[in-house]
Every structure is written in C-alpha cells, then in structure tokens.
Scaffold this motif. Structure first.
Motif, short mmCIF file in Angstrom:
data_model
loop_
_atom_site.label_atom_id
_atom_site.label_comp_id
_atom_site.label_asym_id
_atom_site.label_seq_id
_atom_site.Cartn_x
_atom_site.Cartn_y
_atom_site.Cartn_z
N ALA A 97 0.84 -1.21 0.00
CA ALA A 97 0.00 0.00 0.00
C ALA A 97 0.87 1.25 0.00
O ALA A 97 0.56 2.24 -0.67
N ILE A 98 1.96 1.21 0.73
CA ILE A 98 2.89 2.36 0.75
C ILE A 98 3.48 2.57 -0.64
O ILE A 98 3.54 3.70 -1.14
N ARG B 259 2.14 1.76 -3.42
CA ARG B 259 1.07 2.29 -4.28
C ARG B 259 0.92 3.80 -4.07
O ARG B 259 0.80 4.56 -5.01
N GLN B 260 0.95 4.21 -2.81
CA GLN B 260 0.84 5.65 -2.52
C GLN B 260 2.00 6.41 -3.12
O GLN B 260 1.83 7.49 -3.67
N ARG C 132 5.91 11.54 -0.77
CA ARG C 132 4.97 11.75 0.35
C ARG C 132 5.76 11.82 1.64
O ARG C 132 6.81 11.16 1.76
N GLU D 100 1.68 11.41 5.91
CA GLU D 100 0.74 11.20 4.80
C GLU D 100 0.61 9.72 4.46
O GLU D 100 -0.45 9.25 4.05
N LEU D 101 1.73 8.99 4.61
CA LEU D 101 1.71 7.56 4.33
C LEU D 101 0.97 6.80 5.42
O LEU D 101 0.25 5.85 5.15
N PRO E 56 -3.69 7.10 5.86
CA PRO E 56 -4.68 6.26 5.16
C PRO E 56 -4.62 4.80 5.60
O PRO E 56 -5.59 4.07 5.45
#
Lengths: 119, 163
Positions: free
Chosen positions: A23-24, A26-27, A33, A37-38, A41
């Motif tokens: 997921a990180i 993907r962000q 970032r 911010e990571l 979510p």
C-alpha cells in the motif's frame, strides 16, 4: 562475472510480502509523500509506518530524505523492473530440485567408493 | 548453500537457460538425470502430488514419460517426450510436452542438456526452447504462487503509470 543476487532479491521479496508495504508503494507511485501522509490512510501510527518504510529502504525500493521535521519518501522503481526478479521464483523452484540432486549425487559417489577400492 | 547456485537467464524471447554446477563427475550427473529410479529422487512433485509413472530411455528415439497424480485427479499432469540427439555423458536433446490430466497441452518445448566436467566438478547447462514468447513467459510465471502473482500484477499496473 556472475554476481549472486539472492540476498538483494530476498530483501525485495520480503518487502513486497506485507500488504501495508505494498500500500505504501502504491501511494508513493503518485509521487513523494511524507511519513504522516503515508501513515494516516493506513490507520497506522507514525512508528509503525516508519518500521515499514525502513524495510522498503533496505530493499532499496524507497529513498527517504529529511527536510526540517518532514521525512519525505519517494519510490525507487528500478528493483521492481529488474528482470532477475521476474525469474526468481522459477529459479528457486529449480534450485530446490537441484539441491535434492546434490544429495543424490553424494549418495551415488559413496555407493561407488567401495567398488573402486576393490578394483 | 551451494558454492555456485543455479543461474537462470533468458538469452532470447523464447528460451530459458539454466546453468548449475555439481560436485560429481558428469557420468554420475547424467545417470541421476536420466535413470528413472534416480529421477524420482529429485523431480520433486508439487506438494500433495505423487509420481505415478517415470520412464526414461536416453537414446535417440527413446521415450521420456512422467505422470503425477493429485488427490483430485490421476493423472493430474503428464510429461512426454522423445530423445532426438544423444552423446553419452555429454549432450542430450529431447522434446517435451506437458499436459493436464484431461490431455490438454499446457506447454511444449525442446530441452537440450549439456554436461562439461573439470576437476571432478560437472557443469550442466539446460536450454529450454519454447514455441513462442507467450509459452516461455507462461513457464516462468507458473513458478510463482498466486499471491506473488497478484502482487506482481498490481505492481505492473502501478509501474505502467508515469512516476
């Protein structure tokens, strides 16, 4: 010269094995970032996110720079595009067979020894 | 850890080359590769599967036949081929066709084995030549477990986007 890439690939595989780290990634594919911010979510604490980012850093998938109080992270995609990563699982499956073959060959060699001494 | 582990390369779009050294003379490596009783020891079936048929006759025109069964199917998968070129302890070429229990072919290739020996250490080089790039890529991809594949797919999509 052929360099054994396994330890590096182990780190990449390990880094990709956790959904939070994917997921990180993907962000970060959207750009740089900062750590908070990571973390938000993912409903993660700052230290937990830091831990995951460290794993990604060790695999060289993420680079971090500190600007004032901000920890800015960006994605380094090169290891993911690496062709050796693509064949790594195939290689590991065959290597498992060849390890079994190593053992078999050791046995075959010791079977032969008494015979050759008699000659 | 073996001093020189398996190297895998893809020199062309339709081939995979496997190179591995073994701490044994090539006569023994040859015997281990092509004698049914020996082959059963290293041709590890997937977890939960067993080898039901294993035949191999390394001479020109000789057959290669292997079959596996699973809890659900017998056979679950088969491998069949014919040796087209044999130089004892040096070089062997055989065709290979992998099929599902239903008989549906899942891949066919030409496999070349080359053995060289130096100071009691044998280097074996296997060249797998597939019919197409798709077949070659499929063979590589089938080695990945599904979780990993899903992960790669996600990453592919992600990496297709400009950073």
């Amino acid at each position: 010269m052929v360099v054994d890439q396994s330890p590096r690939l182990d780190r990449v595989f390990h880094a990709l094995a956790h959904p939070a780290r994917r997921a990180i990634i993907r962000q970060l594919s959207g750009g740089e970032r900062n750590l908070s911010e990571l973390a938000s979510p993912l409903r993660m604490t700052f230290p937990a996110a830091t831990k995951h980012v460290r794993v990604l850093e060790r695999a060289d998938l993420v680079r971090r720079r500190v600007v004032g109080r901000q920890h800015l992270c960006r994605l380094r995609a090169a290891p993911l595009r690496d062709a050796t990563l693509w064949t790594e699982q195939f290689r590991r499956n065959w290597e498992a067979r060849f390890r079994a073959l190593d053992e078999l060959l050791d046995e075959m060699k010791s079977e032969e020894q008494p015979r050759s001494r008699r000659r | 850890m073996h001093p020189s582990g398996l190297q895998v390369s893809t020199p062309t779009d339709t081939t995979i080359v496997l190179t591995r050294t073994f701490n044994a003379p090539r006569r023994l490596v040859w015997e281990a590769m092509f004698t049914p009783d020996r082959m059963r020891r290293w041709m590890l079936p997937p977890p939960g599967w067993t080898t039901t048929v294993c035949e191999c006759e390394a001479r020109v025109g000789g057959a290669l036949r292997v079959a596996w069964k699973s809890e659900e199917a017998d056979p679950a998968m088969t491998l069949q081929g014919v040796f087209t070129e044999v130089v004892l302890h040096e070089r062997a070429v055989h065709t290979e066709r992998m099929a599902l229990g239903s008989g549906q072919t899942i891949g066919s290739l030409l496999e070349t084995h080359e053995f060289t020996e130096k100071d009691g250490v044998t280097t074996m080089r296997i060249t797998q030549a597939y019919d197409s790039k798709e077949a070659r890529d499929g063979a590589i991809a089938s080695g990945m477990d599904q979780g990993m594949e899903a992960c790669y797919e996600r990453l592919d999509t992600l990496l297709a986007r400009p950073a």
